[in-house]
Scaffold this active site. Structure first.
Site, PDB file in Angstrom:
ATOM      1  N   GLU A  67     -12.410 -87.561 -34.152  1.00 18.88           N
ATOM      2  CA  GLU A  67     -11.715 -88.756 -33.450  1.00 18.88           C
ATOM      3  C   GLU A  67     -11.026 -89.452 -34.532  1.00 18.88           C
ATOM      4  O   GLU A  67      -9.711 -89.590 -34.768  1.00 18.88           O
ATOM      5  CB  GLU A  67     -12.720 -89.381 -33.004  1.00 18.88           C
ATOM      6  CG  GLU A  67     -12.243 -90.937 -32.367  1.00 18.88           C
ATOM      7  CD  GLU A  67     -13.311 -91.991 -32.033  1.00 18.88           C
ATOM      8  OE1 GLU A  67     -13.008 -92.926 -31.209  1.00 18.88           O
ATOM      9  OE2 GLU A  67     -14.481 -91.978 -32.594  1.00 18.88           O
ATOM     10  N   HIS A  68     -11.733 -89.734 -35.735  1.00 20.95           N
ATOM     11  CA  HIS A  68     -11.079 -90.494 -37.033  1.00 20.95           C
ATOM     12  C   HIS A  68     -11.078 -89.530 -38.010  1.00 20.95           C
ATOM     13  O   HIS A  68     -12.093 -88.961 -38.299  1.00 20.95           O
ATOM     14  CB  HIS A  68     -11.624 -91.622 -37.246  1.00 20.95           C
ATOM     15  CG  HIS A  68     -11.991 -92.701 -36.276  1.00 20.95           C
ATOM     16  ND1 HIS A  68     -10.914 -93.722 -35.936  1.00 20.95           N
ATOM     17  CD2 HIS A  68     -12.799 -92.967 -35.377  1.00 20.95           C
ATOM     18  CE1 HIS A  68     -11.292 -94.567 -34.825  1.00 20.95           C
ATOM     19  NE2 HIS A  68     -12.396 -94.227 -34.637  1.00 20.95           N
ATOM     20  N   HIS A  91     -21.736 -97.776 -35.872  1.00 21.86           N
ATOM     21  CA  HIS A  91     -21.564 -98.409 -34.617  1.00 21.86           C
ATOM     22  C   HIS A  91     -22.400 -97.974 -33.818  1.00 21.86           C
ATOM     23  O   HIS A  91     -23.058 -98.780 -32.970  1.00 21.86           O
ATOM     24  CB  HIS A  91     -20.370 -97.292 -33.902  1.00 21.86           C
ATOM     25  CG  HIS A  91     -18.910 -97.914 -34.206  1.00 21.86           C
ATOM     26  ND1 HIS A  91     -18.460 -98.771 -33.214  1.00 21.86           N
ATOM     27  CD2 HIS A  91     -17.923 -97.613 -34.892  1.00 21.86           C
ATOM     28  CE1 HIS A  91     -17.494 -99.443 -33.651  1.00 21.86           C
ATOM     29  NE2 HIS A  91     -16.975 -98.396 -34.618  1.00 21.86           N
ATOM     30  N   HIS A 105      11.264 -70.088   2.120  1.00 27.22           N
ATOM     31  CA  HIS A 105      11.936 -70.452   0.915  1.00 27.22           C
ATOM     32  C   HIS A 105      13.351 -69.842   0.831  1.00 27.22           C
ATOM     33  O   HIS A 105      14.429 -70.357   0.512  1.00 27.22           O
ATOM     34  CB  HIS A 105      11.178 -69.888  -0.259  1.00 27.22           C
ATOM     35  CG  HIS A 105      10.087 -70.716  -0.795  1.00 27.22           C
ATOM     36  ND1 HIS A 105       9.110 -70.865   0.187  1.00 27.22           N
ATOM     37  CD2 HIS A 105       9.758 -71.530  -1.918  1.00 27.22           C
ATOM     38  CE1 HIS A 105       8.124 -71.803  -0.580  1.00 27.22           C
ATOM     39  NE2 HIS A 105       8.452 -71.977  -1.631  1.00 27.22           N
TER      40      HIS A 105
END
Length: 441
Positions: A334-335, A266, A427
């Site tokens: 990631e992978h 890449h 409340h």
């Protein structure tokens, strides 16, 4: 020929082992400093800045503010420019990606009766506007268009828009436009880099402001997302590609080397490791790399050689597969490919990986383009807390509560007790007998 980085975990000091898991975008100080002026320019000058920065950074000579949005004619022309076989492959991949993500889509609403007369649940609605970042700096990525567009369309986001850098001719990659139209996205802007993040965060005359941006990008994009996190939801952390090939003694080292190169090609800022307990696998992988590089295009071979000879890639030899799996979890890739004829033996030991691909017939290539699960994944150890991009990233969840008259008393009593303990008088008053008097009118 580059000398591939070879590490043995048993001989590493703690600091050296820690260095192996460091990513290229871990320290963004260089980019943060240089990105800020880009963001400021886009905020101040809008389309004028986008066109100027496109000419400067993307070398898109002649790009003007009027050219920033892709036209219908551009889409039509793209189908004529792309090989029909590529169009068919895009259509095939989109079909599987859509099928997978349709199964992810939650029911619009569910309610459960938690106590008699008291109901609680969730409602899911699409985010109004999401920008999809598709990088182009080191190639063209119609696959990223597929992976980002399809879940957004399945989720029903009414305003989806792609931002992607123009080429030197000022045009968007044709296959990216084909993928966008086949996926169901018709809005594409010729804007990339940090300026694209600023454009969708602030909005310009041409680029519609978005509430969220998803998609992978360079450290420049990652830095811009970080700086603009208070303006736009930056989505999951998706930076430069990274992978681990976890291989045992049942596979060929040459096969492991081949898959190691998938993400390494890449770019030089990628991270890619072969992790194995087998000296044979390590030696075979190292021996196979020169032949594999000779089969690649020169640019991609150069990218992967830089990765595997640098601090963010190479071969790691572990003492045993338990040690190898521990390193994978420490890395949180990631992978992850579990390259083994018995991959399920190791699956239970892996807890920190965004994508886990099992067996010798499931290379990252198939997952990136055609299998169906999303290939936009968290990087830089993001897998420790994030999952892959999904339909849920394009939806917002609202909690739903409904209490009937029958269910009210017991819940009111518990709520009043805790409100008084925590010192919240209003409340407590809201669930006191005073409410009952108002209800009776």
């Amino acid at each position: 020929m580059a000398k591939v980085n070879l590490q043995r975990l048993a001989s590493l000091e703690p600091a050296a082992r820690k260095a192996l898991v460091r990513r290229s975008e871990t320290d963004l100080s260089y980019f943060l400093e240089r990105v800020q002026p880009i963001l400021d320019a886009v905020k101040k000058e809008g389309d004028e800045a986008l066109a100027r920065l496109g000419r400067e950074f993307d070398k898109a000579d002649g790009l003007t503010p009027g050219d920033l949005k892709v036209t219908d004619a551009d889409f039509d022309r793209a189908f004529d420019q792309v090989d029909p076989k590529v169009v068919d492959a895009i259509r095939f991949g989109i079909g599987n990606i859509r099928s997978f993500h349709e199964e992810q889509k939650p029911e619009p609403m569910w309610l459960k009766e938690v106590r008699p007369g008291a109901f609680a649940g969730d409602r899911f609605t699409p985010i109004n506007s999401v920008a999809l970042y598709v990088p182009r700096g080191k190639g063209s990525f119609p696959s990223v268009t597929m992976m980002t567009s399809v879940p957004g369309v399945v989720a029903g986001v009414p305003n989806l828009a792609i931002v992607t850098p123009p080429g030197p001719d000022g045009a968007v990659d044709a296959a990216t436009l084909v993928a966008a139209r086949l996926a169901g996205v018709e809005t594409v802007y010729k804007v990339g880099g940090a300026q694209a993040v600023a454009a969708v965060a602030y909005g310009t005359d041409t680029v519609q402001k978005a509430r969220k941006i998803v998609g992978p990008g360079s450290p420049w994009v990652v830095a811009a997302k970080r700086l603009l996190a208070g303006v736009i939801d930056p989505g999951l952390p998706a930076g430069p590609s990274e992978s681990i090939i976890l291989a045992d003694e049942t596979v060929s080292g040459a096969l492991a080397a081949m898959d190691l190169l998938i993400e390494a090609e890449h770019g030089p800022d990628s991270s890619a490791w072969l992790v194995t307990s087998s000296e044979r696998v390590a030696e075979e992988a190292l021996s196979a790399l020169p032949d594999l590089w000779s089969r690649m295009t020169p640019q991609r071979a150069e990218f992967s050689q830089k990765v595997l000879s640098g601090p963010s890639g190479g071969v790691v030899v572990a003492n045993d597969m338990d040690d190898a799996c521990a390193f994978v979890n420490e890395y949180a890739p990631e992978h992850l490919e579990i390259l083994s004829t018995r991959p399920f033996e190791y699956l239970g030991e892996i807890t920190e990986a965004a994508e886990i691909l099992l067996g010798p017939h499931t290379p990252v290539s198939i997952a990136n383009f055609a299998l169906g699960p999303n290939a936009v994944l968290p990087t830089s150890m993001g897998a420790a807390t994030y999952g892959p991009l999904s339909v849920n990233d394009f939806m917002r969840r609202s909690s739903i509560g409904y209490v009937t008259q029958k269910g009210y008393p017991v819940l009111a009593d518990a709520a009043r007790t805790l409100a008084e303990y925590e010192g919240f008088s209003s409340h407590a008053i809201a669930v006191s007998d005073l409410r009952q008097s108002y209800l009776k009118g």
